[in-house]
Design a protein around this motif. Structure first.
Motif, PDB file in Angstrom:
ATOM      1  N   TRP A 242       0.840  -1.206   0.000  1.00  0.00           N
ATOM      2  CA  TRP A 242       0.000   0.000   0.000  1.00  0.00           C
ATOM      3  C   TRP A 242       0.870   1.249   0.000  1.00  0.00           C
ATOM      4  O   TRP A 242       0.639   2.185  -0.777  1.00  0.00           O
TER       5      TRP A 242
ATOM      6  N   LEU B  50      -5.477  -0.877   9.494  1.00  0.00           N
ATOM      7  CA  LEU B  50      -5.818  -0.597   8.102  1.00  0.00           C
ATOM      8  C   LEU B  50      -6.888  -1.553   7.596  1.00  0.00           C
ATOM      9  O   LEU B  50      -7.827  -1.150   6.898  1.00  0.00           O
ATOM     10  N   ALA B  51      -6.735  -2.827   7.930  1.00  0.00           N
ATOM     11  CA  ALA B  51      -7.717  -3.816   7.497  1.00  0.00           C
ATOM     12  C   ALA B  51      -9.078  -3.554   8.137  1.00  0.00           C
ATOM     13  O   ALA B  51     -10.124  -3.765   7.521  1.00  0.00           O
ATOM     14  N   THR B  52      -9.064  -3.060   9.367  1.00  0.00           N
ATOM     15  CA  THR B  52     -10.306  -2.791  10.095  1.00  0.00           C
ATOM     16  C   THR B  52     -11.015  -1.559   9.547  1.00  0.00           C
ATOM     17  O   THR B  52     -12.220  -1.579   9.270  1.00  0.00           O
ATOM     18  N   HIS B  53     -10.267  -0.465   9.392  1.00  0.00           N
ATOM     19  CA  HIS B  53     -10.880   0.823   9.052  1.00  0.00           C
ATOM     20  C   HIS B  53     -10.868   1.142   7.561  1.00  0.00           C
ATOM     21  O   HIS B  53     -11.706   1.925   7.099  1.00  0.00           O
ATOM     22  N   GLY B  54      -9.922   0.584   6.826  1.00  0.00           N
ATOM     23  CA  GLY B  54      -9.818   0.881   5.404  1.00  0.00           C
ATOM     24  C   GLY B  54      -8.906   2.055   5.120  1.00  0.00           C
ATOM     25  O   GLY B  54      -8.755   2.967   5.943  1.00  0.00           O
ATOM     26  N   THR B  55      -8.306   2.052   3.949  1.00  0.00           N
ATOM     27  CA  THR B  55      -7.367   3.122   3.595  1.00  0.00           C
ATOM     28  C   THR B  55      -8.069   4.464   3.385  1.00  0.00           C
ATOM     29  O   THR B  55      -7.451   5.515   3.579  1.00  0.00           O
ATOM     30  N   ASP B  56      -9.333   4.444   2.992  1.00  0.00           N
ATOM     31  CA  ASP B  56     -10.061   5.711   2.828  1.00  0.00           C
ATOM     32  C   ASP B  56     -10.162   6.451   4.158  1.00  0.00           C
ATOM     33  O   ASP B  56     -10.015   7.680   4.218  1.00  0.00           O
TER      34      ASP B  56
END
Length: 442
Positions: A111, A333-339
């Protein structure tokens, strides 16, 4: 064990405050006494001392009003998963031992590499902090220069950087027996291509150039495109120190400041600074990882059976044993997302701009430069260095705000580092308005 786990679970949601609460070693010894004894003091007593004496004698890094240095504001998900990482006890030095965990770390590194605009075969590793990351990258640069140029130059190797480069660069140079060629910055505080070109022409020993992707003191991003072009014309490696500011790559409003980073050779960013991970965590990435593997791979009888076809983090930095410190960031990151991460970084940038505008419009404060990222540098005309110290120490002791004096262009100044999306810029503005009116610093 249960006491420690229960405390960790409760602390993951506890409120913080920005008080300065450090105590002297003698005072702590008087309060704690001897804890390392033949019979032990027991889990309950040890936990009691930590909770009631030792932890209160530390400074909260994640409080929204801690704007000193570059504090950390980890997500609750990352904090919680740090406990999981410790409990899992994964050896993260080689793929054979830590394949699953390393695979997850590598997804985060991918990422980050995509944010840099780097090719699919770029690779990296999580190390303890920016100092270790910079040291490892520069060791790679020096080794690569020896391999490509064939010999060590008379007088030894040198690296070039701006006068505003982080202190860890000169530290790494000492450890690597490299001279530091300091290049003057322009009137905006940037390392530029033309200035670097002159240094490279004057000193052929320079094998590495360090550019800043957001200086710690003022948040300045060097002119990366022209710097990379000049360095590569002279066969020099380009390392970008983005320990603090590299997180801004995730924010569309700031990405343009990093134009040219696509062709740099190595890069670091500290997720424990502005990517909402707990201490300690630095991502070190190479555009082409082969020179790093050549410089850092360790060989011994018990290591020669390692599968070098997979990603072995021990091959890419000055370490062998390592915990998989990139996993809390991966989980968050996996939990909340990159956005969500992009939005959080943008909030910090917006807070810095909002406070900077308020300072600029104030009659009693002076903004020293427009913030490029999320650091705001300003001064209170009429204040002496002692007045700055009194103001800073008083508000720190009260738990109002943490903001410490610094130096900028030869003058005493104050800086605010916005790396916590929970920080309310209006609350900061009110503190500056209500506590800095008096010209003598009260």
């Amino acid at each position: 064990m249960s006491l420690a786990l229960e405390w960790a679970a409760a602390h993951a949601t506890v409120a913080t405050d920005p008080k300065t609460t450090a105590r002297s070693a003698s005072a702590l010894h008087e309060a704690v006494g001897a804890t390392i004894t033949g019979d032990g003091i027991g889990a309950a007593r040890a936990m009691e001392l930590f909770d009631e004496v030792l932890l209160p004698a530390t400074r909260s890094s994640e409080d929204p009003m801690n704007l000193a240095y570059i504090p950390a504001a980890p997500t609750r998900a990352a904090v919680a998963f740090d406990t999981v990482v410790s409990a899992a006890n994964v050896f993260g030095g080689i793929w054979e031992n830590g394949a699953g965990a390393i695979f997850a770390e590598n997804q985060v590194l991918r990422w980050l590499s995509d944010l840099l605009g780097w090719p699919e075969d770029s690779a990296g590793v999580f190390v303890s902090g920016g100092t270790t990351g910079n040291l490892s990258a520069l060791a790679t640069a020096r080794d690569h220069a020896l391999r490509t140029r064939g010999r060590r130059p008379e007088g030894g190797w040198a690296l070039a950087c701006a006068s505003t480069a982080h202190s860890s660069i000169s530290s790494a140079a000492r450890l690597l027996d490299m001279d530091v060629v300091t290049v003057a910055v322009d009137d905006r505080g940037h390392l530029t291509g033309p200035a670097l070109e002159q240094a490279l022409e004057a000193d052929p020993r320079i094998c590495a150039v360090v550019a800043s992707g957001g200086t710690t003191n003022a948040g300045i991003v060097d002119d990366l495109g022209p710097v990379v072009e000049a360095a590569h014309r002279h066969g020099a490696w380009v390392h970008v120190d983005g320990a603090y500011g590299g997180a801004a790559l995730a924010a569309p409003s700031a990405r343009g400041r990093f134009d040219g980073i696509e062709q740099a050779d190595s890069f670091i960013v500290d997720p424990h600074k502005w990517l909402f991970a707990p201490y300690d965590c630095c991502a070190l990435i190479y555009r082409d990882a082969r020179p790093a593997a050549a410089a850092h791979s360790q060989h011994a009888a018990y290591l020669d059976s390692i599968d070098r076809g997979e990603s072995n983090p021990a091959d890419l930095a000055a370490h062998l044993s390592r915990r998989t410190r990139g996993l809390p960031l991966w989980y968050s990151l996996a939990t909340h997302g990159t956005d969500a991460y992009a939005q959080a970084v943008e909030r910090c940038l917006d807070s810095a701009r909002t406070v900077a505008r308020a300072i600029q419009e104030s009659e009693h404060l002076e903004l020293l430069l427009e913030p490029e990222l999320s650091v705001v540098v300003f001064r209170r005309p009429g204040w002496t260095p002692a007045a700055y110290r009194r103001w800073s120490q008083r508000l720190a002791a009260e738990g109002t705000i943490l903001c410490v004096p610094t130096a900028f262009q030869g003058e005493v100044a104050l800086r605010l580092a916005f790396v916590n999306p929970s920080t309310d810029p209006q609350a900061v503005i009110e503190v500056l308005r209500s506590t800095m009116l008096e010209a003598d610093g009260a």
